[in-house]
Enzyme design. Structure first.
Site: not given
Length: 288
Positions: A181, A194
């Site tokens: 990401s 995350y």
């Protein structure tokens, strides 16, 4: 900027779902390439195991891989209707699909996924470690140890478990693709757990690429920016989900279909000289 009906510009309707979220309840419905992706045999005869393939990026990758000629193992947690819909699109492309529910936080389940892929298709050529877990918090004190552990077990332990099980069964020319990401390089404080796991995924990608290079296995990653998937309305406050992706240069969230080409590149001979790489698909946000 003109609006494409398949790629709508925020604001979206304010909405919330219970995690992990359902595709059919989203407004707007994401574009997984159902109508737009056209394949030409880049993965003919290959077998791919894709985690989180019931929805979002995983679903788009499954559709694209099938249209490129691959049979697909659809790994998912519990979203049966979404998984069956992915399987339908794979089968409409003329390829075989099997759906396997279960929790990839379990090493036993990860080993079983690889073994069932071998049992069903006799091989595993592509592993896509895509499934992820996230929650948003304003204060570190609100993140429980249990949730921190769940985030790491889903986002980085599972790719380790699956790669460990798959590598001995893979032949030269096979590929592992991890979903990292932009958060791996530009962490948002409200996504502390995350973002930390995605930094680990990027590092894992680079290290594993070196470890298995002699086997002829390539390991790469795709780094999405803001992508409109069920994870968003099920983990973000409704007012933030409504504006999701507006900060990008393109001015909107990406659609899952817009990432499929990067995964096809890394899975196919088009990416034969790529390993240890991270491809950003971020709408113009810079990976520092």
């Amino acid at each position: 900027m003109a609006e494409d009906v398949r790629r709508p510009i925020p604001p979206y309707p304010e909405q919330h779902q219970d995690p992990p979220g359902k595709t059919e309840s989203m407004q707007p419905i994401p574009d997984h390439g159902e109508q737009s992706y056209k394949g030409d045999g880049k993965l003919q005869g290959k077998v791919a195991l894709i985690t989180g393939a019931d929805s979002g990026i995983g679903k788009a990758v499954a559709i694209a891989f099938a249209r490129e000629g691959a049979d697909i193992v659809i790994s998912y947690l519990s979203e049966d209707d979404d998984a069956r819909d992915t399987a339908r699109w794979v089968e409409e492309a003329g390829r075989k699909a099997i759906v396997i529910a279960g929790d990839i936080k379990s090493e036993d389940h990860c080993r079983s996924l690889v073994q069932r892929t071998i049992d069903q298709f006799g091989r595993i050529d592509i592993l896509v470690n895509n499934a992820a877990f996230q929650r948003t918090y304003a204060d570190i004190g609100d993140i429980s140890a249990e949730e921190w552990d769940e985030t790491f077990r889903t986002n980085i332990y599972a790719p380790f478990y699956l790669s460990k099980a798959a590598v001995p069964r893979m032949k030269s020319g096979s590929a592992i693709i991890n979903t990292t990401s932009i958060q791996s390089r530009q962490p948002s404080p409200q996504l502390l757990a995350y973002a930390s796991t995605k930094g680990a995924v990027s590092n894992f990608t680079a290290g594993l690429a070196e470890m298995v290079a002699e086997r002829g296995i390539r390991v790469n990653a795709v780094a999405p920016g803001p992508i409109w998937t069920p994870l968003i309305p099920s983990t973000m406050p409704p007012e933030k989900a409504a504006k999701f992706g507006q900060q990008t240069l393109i001015g909107r969230a990406g659609q899952p279909a817009e990432l499929a080409g990067a995964y096809v590149l890394l899975a196919s001979e088009l990416g034969s000289y790529m390993t240890g790489a991270v491809i950003p698909v971020t709408g113009g946000e810079i990976m520092i």
